[in-house]
Design a protein around this motif. Structure first.
Motif, short mmCIF file in Angstrom:
data_model
loop_
_atom_site.label_atom_id
_atom_site.label_comp_id
_atom_site.label_asym_id
_atom_site.label_seq_id
_atom_site.Cartn_x
_atom_site.Cartn_y
_atom_site.Cartn_z
N UNK A 146 0.85 -1.19 0.00
CA UNK A 146 0.00 0.00 0.00
C UNK A 146 0.88 1.24 0.00
N UNK A 147 0.40 2.27 -0.68
CA UNK A 147 1.11 3.55 -0.73
C UNK A 147 0.07 4.64 -0.92
N UNK A 148 0.09 5.62 -0.01
CA UNK A 148 -0.94 6.66 -0.01
C UNK A 148 -2.32 6.00 -0.03
N UNK A 149 -3.12 6.24 -1.07
CA UNK A 149 -4.46 5.65 -1.08
C UNK A 149 -4.53 4.39 -1.94
N UNK A 150 -3.39 3.91 -2.45
CA UNK A 150 -3.40 2.72 -3.31
C UNK A 150 -3.20 1.46 -2.47
N UNK A 151 -3.93 0.43 -2.84
CA UNK A 151 -3.83 -0.87 -2.18
C UNK A 151 -3.74 -1.92 -3.27
N UNK A 152 -2.71 -2.75 -3.23
CA UNK A 152 -2.52 -3.75 -4.27
C UNK A 152 -1.71 -4.91 -3.71
N UNK A 153 -1.71 -6.00 -4.45
CA UNK A 153 -0.88 -7.15 -4.12
C UNK A 153 0.20 -7.29 -5.18
N UNK A 154 1.42 -7.53 -4.74
CA UNK A 154 2.56 -7.65 -5.64
C UNK A 154 3.28 -8.96 -5.33
N UNK A 155 4.08 -9.47 -6.27
CA UNK A 155 4.80 -10.73 -5.99
C UNK A 155 5.73 -10.60 -4.79
N UNK A 156 5.72 -11.64 -3.96
CA UNK A 156 6.65 -11.66 -2.83
C UNK A 156 8.09 -11.65 -3.33
N UNK A 157 8.31 -12.31 -4.46
CA UNK A 157 9.60 -12.28 -5.14
C UNK A 157 9.38 -11.58 -6.47
N UNK A 158 10.10 -10.50 -6.77
CA UNK A 158 9.84 -9.72 -8.00
C UNK A 158 10.27 -10.46 -9.26
N UNK A 159 9.36 -11.33 -9.77
CA UNK A 159 9.71 -12.15 -10.93
C UNK A 159 9.46 -11.42 -12.24
N UNK A 160 8.36 -10.71 -12.33
CA UNK A 160 8.02 -10.05 -13.59
C UNK A 160 8.95 -8.88 -13.92
#
Length: 244
Positions: A146-160
């Motif tokens: 989350x950052x400011x008003x954004x909420x999202x899920x991202x890879x635990x390991x940055x594969x993409x």
């Protein structure tokens, strides 16, 4: 008196960032690029355009999910929605390197005219795809971001991002070659800006620059693919399709 009243009103107002709305605006822009590219692929059936088009649908979808995360909130629904673009990137993004190999060969770069040079890029694309395939089985390993008003899920390991860096880097180098050889600068410029934006630390500047970088990168890739796709597409009557 009026100035004092104005200061009280402004001071009492709560600042509510709307970065989520900006993500939705970027999603609309990315959707427009995707539909535009699809229309030109339909007109040409060019493989050069096709391999850039394949990963494109994941971009507006990812931006849309990130944009509505503010209203959905953390939970299973947002988690499941966030997994699909990662899966699509994994399966299709390496294939964009086929467009690099085809474009360089058609334009006449010396290394690409050699079978081993053209083939090496295609092999890298296949290896990158096979290397990332295990991600499909770990797609649920996402973390909340989350950052400011954004909420999202991202890879635990940055594969993409690694695949994205490799693909964008390959297109940027191709763009520099096209700029020098054919004065076509509309691939190199967007990709340079995109890579700079992707390099900015998300923890400091938030996700907006990275998303904007993705959009700019694909705008350059799609525009170049369409431009040269028309140039190198031949009609059944052996006439060349008119480029824009």
């Amino acid at each position: 008196m009026r100035g004092s009243w104005l200061r009280r009103v402004v001071g009492s107002a709560q600042y509510k960032p709307m970065y989520s709305v900006l993500l939705l605006v970027l999603a609309v822009a990315a959707l427009g690029v995707t539909l535009w590219t699809f229309r030109h692929w339909q007109a040409t059936r060019s493989g050069l355009i096709l391999f850039v088009l394949l990963p494109l649908p994941a971009l507006p979808y990812e931006l849309f999910v990130a944009g509505i995360g503010r209203w959905l909130g953390p939970g299973q629904t947002l988690l499941e929605l966030s997994g699909l673009p990662i899966l699509w990137w994994t399966l299709t993004l390496p294939l964009a390197l086929f467009s690099v190999a085809t474009l360089c060969r058609r334009v006449g770069f010396s290394w690409a005219r050699l079978d081993w040079g053209h083939g090496a890029v295609c092999i890298v694309a296949v290896v990158l795809l096979l290397w990332k395939l295990p991600v499909i089985f770990t797609i649920k390993q996402l973390r909340l971001a989350s950052w400011e008003d954004t909420v999202r899920y991202v890879p635990a390991v940055p594969v993409v991002p690694l695949s994205l860096w490799l693909v964008f880097g390959a297109f940027m180098l191709t763009g520099l070659g096209l700029w020098r050889r054919e004065r076509w600068r509309w691939l190199a410029l967007p990709l340079v800006v995109a890579l700079v934006l992707l390099a900015l630390p998300v923890a400091v500047v938030g996700p907006i620059p990275a998303y904007l970088g993705k959009v700019l990168g694909f705008v350059g890739m799609a525009g170049t693919a369409v431009h040269y796709g028309y140039r190198f597409t031949i009609r059944p009557d052996n006439s060349i399709l008119k480029t824009f």
